[in-house]
Design an enzyme around this catalytic site. Structure first.
Site, short mmCIF file in Angstrom:
data_model
loop_
_atom_site.label_atom_id
_atom_site.label_comp_id
_atom_site.label_asym_id
_atom_site.label_seq_id
_atom_site.Cartn_x
_atom_site.Cartn_y
_atom_site.Cartn_z
N ASP A 91 75.30 -23.89 25.90
CA ASP A 91 75.15 -23.84 27.66
C ASP A 91 74.67 -25.86 28.23
O ASP A 91 74.85 -26.40 27.14
CB ASP A 91 73.59 -23.82 27.79
CG ASP A 91 72.87 -24.02 29.00
OD1 ASP A 91 73.29 -22.93 30.08
OD2 ASP A 91 71.97 -25.29 29.12
N GLU B 171 80.36 -24.40 29.01
CA GLU B 171 79.51 -23.53 30.18
C GLU B 171 80.33 -24.83 30.90
O GLU B 171 79.01 -25.67 30.69
CB GLU B 171 78.09 -23.24 30.20
CG GLU B 171 77.56 -22.63 31.77
CD GLU B 171 76.55 -23.42 32.02
OE1 GLU B 171 75.54 -23.22 32.72
OE2 GLU B 171 75.81 -24.54 31.41
#
EC number: 2.4.1.18
Length: 656
Positions: free
Chosen positions: A326, A378
């Site tokens: 992330d 990401e």
């Protein structure tokens, strides 16, 4: 040195050759240093086998260790010693490591699995009770206070050896949140997800599950992105063995499991997290202006070791098959990506090179442990080389999330009428990605379903979803919404990348946003759940979207379509909103317009015979059954293929 392959493929990178070479050299220098002092990168990532509780087989007892270089005094406290803040002092050792040994002969009946523990740290910021940094289990009481938990020995019996030798060539990812995977207005559990939701995912045809919010986080409404305890599975959903049960069961039915791992920042809470852990910044080097959280100091070797050990821990202790990293953009740049990336020079300015080195090390490590690992970035910046090998100036990820695609769809639906859609722009948006860097395509993820936004289905159908989803009802808004929902997912999946992702419930057009319990909604779980019964109700149209999603995934798997790299735009008709392209042995025709066409001509390069293998107009998908799929279509003398192309319909032809 030979010119890097990435530059050969993209000459625009020639001006940045020095920066790309620096990536390689800095990484190699760091790795050389690690191997000199730790032997191997794998040994470097064993900090979890040193810190927190680890058993000493020779001396028969448990060592507890913590890295607190600037602390003045440290004590181990817990229910084993009635939370006495002075009875069990730790001894300072080398490199700021504090330790204490708890022999079985004295503590076998006091320190037992489930015992709650903390450390009492006296430092420049006062005398505070803290949860150990490497703790493997946590507990939460009714007042939402967290403690560390002594887990004891791991005795879970795995039965997934055969699955772990397999490689998922084309990830078809079902993104899920354990807590909201239940229809009840409560927090779901690892066990319920394993027993009730995994079979759903398998039945839909997906081969990979991506789990959000696994690392412990004090605030449920943070969606798991404000982590406090990096080695502890969230206790909201059950015990660590319950998570192991889930992953083992997933493997038994052929599903890989990916962890949404948060190494981009940490919660700023002192009570639960690592902030000011020894009275100093220690693990961190600043504050994220958008996320209100602490930013890791990737320049510190011990921080790199903490994070690398965290990856190894989740792989070896829980058998995760991959990671979705992330916030990679935030890690890569000192400005955290809070800018638009429109020029090449921006990819090489304000770069956090220490974070780049950590990501290279992390990817090198996890692929060494398991060559079949799935590593996903990401990243919304588009930095060149993220999905290239380290030796070629890359960061070593396998896939990048195609974050621009859902943004494109949502901007289109919000700002343009159907008549304003541009077919060429649509095709370009879905195919514009870096050469030889794999992307994961998706029309929507959890990001698009959060409160304040709308799901794709709700953008298309809005409030009509509450009143007009009965199959017996006719409604032009619902008809349009269902038709475009199918078309958007089909074209995204087939053109947008080399893998595909869906967020749970969106496969059947789950109507509402996600809103976790908070003061503003009276701590309600109404929007923090999935209403699976909507798709199971034979009287409702949600079943149509579910049927189509199942067919779409089956089509992708049977044709291995996402492995084909030869997509070619054949026709762009902006007046009639028609787009046709080929990929592999398949021909795709999309009519986003409101007019139907008989004998519509698609110009092909060569003669051939074609038969429809997928139509969004089929009745089980909520269509109007206007297509005769038994027909064989043959090219004319000029190689035109004449087809019947109904309004708001997509057809896929297979060349015979």
């Amino acid at each position: 040195m030979h010119q890097l392959k990435i530059i050969q493929e993209d000459p625009y990178l020639k001006n940045y050759e020095r920066q790309l070479i620096n990536r390689i050299e800095w990484y190699q220098n760091t790795k050389d240093y690690i191997e000199k002092h730790f032997g191997t990168l794998y040994n470097f990532s064993n900090a979890h086998l040193t810190f927190s509780f680890n058993y000493d087989e020779k001396n028969k007892g448990w060592w507890f260790r913590e890295w607190l270089p600037h602390a003045h005094q440290v004590f181990l406290i817990g229910d084993f010693n009635d939370w006495n803040r002075s009875s069990h002092p730790l001894k300072r050792g080398n490199f700021g490591v504090w330790e204490i040994f708890l022999p079985d002969v004295e503590y076998k009946d006091k320190l037992v699995a489930g015992s709650e523990v903390k450390i009492h740290v006296i430092a420049d910021n006062g005398a505070l009770d803290r949860i150990p940094a490497y703790i493997r289990e946590t507990s939460e009481d009714e007042n939402h206070n967290f403690n560390g938990v002594f887990s004891g020995f791991n005795t879970f019996k795995w039965t997934d050896e055969n699955f772990r030798k397999q490689k998922i060539e084309t990830p078809l990812i079902y993104e899920a949140h354990i807590g909201m995977a239940t229809e009840k207005e409560e927090v779901g559990s690892y066990r319920d997800f394993a027993d009730k939701i995994l079979p759903r995912i398998k039945n839909l045809g997906y081969n990979t599950v991506q789990l959000m919010a696994i690392q412990e986080h004090p605030y449920y409404g943070s969606y798991g992105y404000q982590v406090s305890n990096f080695f502890a599975p969230s206790c909201r959903f059950g015990k660590p063995d319950d998570l192991r049960y889930l992953i083992n069961k997933a493997h038994e039915i052929g599903l890989a499991v990916i962890l949404d791992v948060i190494h981009s920042h940490s919660v700023k809470n002192r009570n639960e997290g690592l902030i000011e852990f020894d009275g100093t910044s220690l693990y961190f080097t600043g504050h994220h202006p958008e996320w209100d959280s602490a930013i890791f100091d990737y320049a510190k070797l011990e921080v790199k070791r903490f994070l690398a050990s965290n990856l190894r821990y989740w792989m070896e202790e829980f058998h995760f098959d991959g990671f979705r990293f992330d916030g990679v953009t935030s890690m890569l740049y000192h400005h955290h990506g809070l800018t638009d990336f429109t020029e090449y020079h921006q990819y090489f300015e304000h770069v956090n090179n220490d974070a780049v080195i950590y990501l290279q090390l992390g990817n090198d490590l996890i692929h060494e442990i398991n060559p079949n690992i799935i590593s996903i970035a990401e990243d919304m910046s588009g930095m060149p080389g993220i999905c290239r090998s380290v030796k070629d100036g890359g960061l070593g990820f396998d896939y990048r999330l195609a974050m621009g695609i859902p943004d494109f769809w949502y901007n289109l639906l919000e700002n343009k009428s159907d008549e304003q859609w541009h077919m060429g722009d649509l095709y370009w948006r879905l195919t514009n990605r870096r050469l030889n860097e794999k992307n994961i395509a998706y029309a929507e993820s959890h990001d698009q379903a959060m409160v304040g936004d709308k799901t794709l289905a709700f953008w298309l159908m809005d409030k009509e979803m509450y009143t007009a989803m009965e199959k017996s009802q006719e409604n032009i808004i619902i008809d349009r919404g269902i038709a475009l929902h199918k078309m958007i997912r089909l074209i995204t999946a087939t053109l947008g990348g080399e893998a595909y992702l869906n967020f749970m419930g969106n496969e059947f057009g789950h109507p509402e946003w996600i809103d976790f319990p908070r003061e503003g909604n009276n701590w309600s779980y109404h929007y923090a759940r999935r209403q699976w019964s909507l798709a199971e109700n034979k009287n409702l149209k949600y079943e149509f979207l579910l049927n189509f999603d199942q067919k779409l995934i089956d089509f992708i798997k049977k044709t291995a379509l996402l492995n084909q790299k030869d997509d070619y735009k054949i026709l762009e008709d902006n007046e009639n909103k028609i787009l046709a392209f080929s990929k592999g042995s398949h021909l795709f025709a999309f009519n986003f317009g409101t007019e139907s066409f008989s004998d519509f001509a698609i110009p092909l390069k060569e003669k051939g015979s074609y038969k429809i293998c997928l139509s969004t107009d089929d009745e089980p998908f909520g269509g109007f059954e206007r297509i005769d799929k038994d027909l064989v279509y043959k090219t004319q003398k000029n190689n035109d293929l004449l087809i019947y192309l109904p309004s708001r319909t997509a057809l896929v032809f297979e060349k015979k």
